[in-house]
Design a protein around this motif. Structure first.
Motif, PDB file in Angstrom:
ATOM      1  N   PHE A 178       4.588 -39.491 -21.133  1.00 28.35           N
ATOM      2  CA  PHE A 178       3.702 -39.088 -22.222  1.00 28.35           C
ATOM      3  C   PHE A 178       4.422 -39.163 -23.564  1.00 28.35           C
ATOM      4  N   SER A 179       3.658 -39.548 -24.601  1.00 28.01           N
ATOM      5  CA  SER A 179       4.250 -39.651 -25.938  1.00 28.01           C
ATOM      6  C   SER A 179       3.734 -38.603 -26.917  1.00 28.01           C
ATOM      7  N   GLN A 180       2.729 -37.818 -26.524  1.00 28.81           N
ATOM      8  CA  GLN A 180       2.137 -36.793 -27.399  1.00 28.81           C
ATOM      9  C   GLN A 180       1.672 -37.390 -28.726  1.00 28.81           C
ATOM     10  N   GLY A 181       1.021 -38.522 -28.653  1.00 27.21           N
ATOM     11  CA  GLY A 181       0.468 -39.144 -29.842  1.00 27.21           C
ATOM     12  C   GLY A 181       1.451 -39.952 -30.650  1.00 27.21           C
ATOM     13  N   LEU A 182       2.727 -39.896 -30.310  1.00 24.20           N
ATOM     14  CA  LEU A 182       3.737 -40.584 -31.112  1.00 24.20           C
ATOM     15  C   LEU A 182       3.564 -42.107 -31.052  1.00 24.20           C
ATOM     16  N   GLU A 183       3.161 -42.613 -29.893  1.00 20.79           N
ATOM     17  CA  GLU A 183       2.976 -44.061 -29.790  1.00 20.79           C
ATOM     18  C   GLU A 183       1.868 -44.539 -30.725  1.00 20.79           C
ATOM     19  N   SER A 184       0.823 -43.762 -30.886  1.00 20.44           N
ATOM     20  CA  SER A 184      -0.229 -44.123 -31.845  1.00 20.44           C
ATOM     21  C   SER A 184       0.276 -44.049 -33.279  1.00 20.44           C
ATOM     22  N   ALA A 185       1.128 -43.077 -33.560  1.00 19.86           N
ATOM     23  CA  ALA A 185       1.701 -42.972 -34.903  1.00 19.86           C
ATOM     24  C   ALA A 185       2.509 -44.224 -35.241  1.00 19.86           C
ATOM     25  N   PHE A 186       3.169 -44.803 -34.234  1.00 16.26           N
ATOM     26  CA  PHE A 186       3.864 -46.080 -34.447  1.00 16.26           C
ATOM     27  C   PHE A 186       2.859 -47.192 -34.736  1.00 16.26           C
ATOM     28  N   GLU A 187       1.825 -47.256 -33.919  1.00 15.03           N
ATOM     29  CA  GLU A 187       0.817 -48.312 -34.046  1.00 15.03           C
ATOM     30  C   GLU A 187       0.108 -48.240 -35.402  1.00 15.03           C
ATOM     31  N   LEU A 188      -0.140 -47.035 -35.886  1.00 14.70           N
ATOM     32  CA  LEU A 188      -0.841 -46.842 -37.149  1.00 14.70           C
ATOM     33  C   LEU A 188       0.056 -47.024 -38.371  1.00 14.70           C
ATOM     34  N   GLY A 189       1.363 -47.130 -38.136  1.00 14.87           N
ATOM     35  CA  GLY A 189       2.294 -47.281 -39.241  1.00 14.87           C
ATOM     36  C   GLY A 189       2.680 -45.974 -39.908  1.00 14.87           C
ATOM     37  N   TRP A 190       2.283 -44.845 -39.320  1.00 13.18           N
ATOM     38  CA  TRP A 190       2.656 -43.547 -39.890  1.00 13.18           C
ATOM     39  C   TRP A 190       4.151 -43.287 -39.703  1.00 13.18           C
ATOM     40  N   VAL A 191       4.672 -43.776 -38.606  1.00 15.33           N
ATOM     41  CA  VAL A 191       6.099 -43.627 -38.298  1.00 15.33           C
ATOM     42  C   VAL A 191       6.636 -45.018 -37.992  1.00 15.33           C
ATOM     43  N   ASP A 192       7.640 -45.459 -38.746  1.00 20.63           N
ATOM     44  CA  ASP A 192       8.126 -46.819 -38.519  1.00 20.63           C
ATOM     45  C   ASP A 192       9.640 -46.976 -38.669  1.00 20.63           C
TER      46      ASP A 192
END
Length: 242
Positions: free
Chosen positions: A39-53
């Motif tokens: 589980f990533s706790q939403g972190l993988e989506s944050a990567f995909e969205l460019g919020w975290v890079d």
């Protein structure tokens, strides 16, 4: 006049502390077979969205989740569950377990909590460490108990103090989030260690904050994480479970 203790008493105290520490290390080990790595706790989506890079934005994200999430939700409730288990208060155990479930804002976060709780309970059962394996006055584990509830029982029965249990829980969360980043971002292991070094004081501050909060002050404030977790459920390509 100095007061001395028999060496046998000192050795006994040290052995108890040592066993508690080793029990906590086992609970927070990445090798614990409960599936937290999935589980990533939403972190993988944050990567995909460019919020975290990158390393800087990842550190900011993790610090925010720690301060507005764990310090206000999992950690203070873990402390309360630990105390409830210690005094055999099954009503309080069930109440806080339900409270945590109600604060899971997405299906993904709810599934993670329930699946990790079930996995840890199965593991403890195989080690004869469930409440039913101890004194008859120990409350039963709530049906479908979440991960924090089962973790609190395991820490308490192994003699881990509430504050150390909170720090261990937060440490395991941080290590898992950095493992996610190393798999899904171009983030090297040295960068992950830099983030650990930077965030270690934040783990202590989170435990301090959790200890100071009253019941009516609890509750996560993480709309960005909730949105990322919800979007992750339909993300086209992903490494981690929803």
């Amino acid at each position: 006049m100095a007061i001395t203790m028999p060496i046998e008493a000192v050795q006994g105290m040290a052995q108890g502390d040592d066993l508690a520490l080793l029990g906590l290390l086992q609970l927070v080990s990445p090798a614990l077979p409960i599936g937290a790595f999935a589980f990533s706790q939403g972190l993988e989506s944050a990567f995909e969205l460019g919020w975290v890079d990158d390393e800087v934005s990842l550190g900011e994200w993790l610090a925010g989740v720690l301060d507005d999430g764990l310090a206000r939700c999992e950690l203070p409730v873990l402390m309360r569950l630990h105390r409830a288990w210690a005094v055999g208060d099954g009503t309080a155990v069930a109440q806080w377990d339900r409270w945590l479930a109600a604060n899971r804002e997405t299906a993904e976060l709810a599934a993670e909590d329930s699946r990790l709780g079930a996995s840890l309970a199965r593991l403890l059962g195989s080690l004869e460490l469930l409440p039913s394996d101890f004194a008859t006055e120990a409350p039963a584990l709530p049906e479908g108990a979440g991960y924090v509830t089962v973790f609190a029982w395991a820490a308490q029965v192994r003699g881990v103090a509430p504050r150390q249990a909170m720090l261990g829980f937060a440490w395991a969360w941080l290590e898992n989030q950095l493992a996610v980043a190393c798999k899904a971002l171009p983030l090297g292991h040295t960068a992950a260690q830099r983030l650990i070094e930077r965030l270690r004081p934040a783990l202590v501050a989170a435990a301090d904050k959790a200890c100071a909060l009253e019941d009516d002050e609890l509750g996560p404030a993480l709309p960005g994480l909730a949105l990322a977790s919800a979007l992750h459920e339909t993300q086209y390509s992903r490494l981690f479970r929803s």
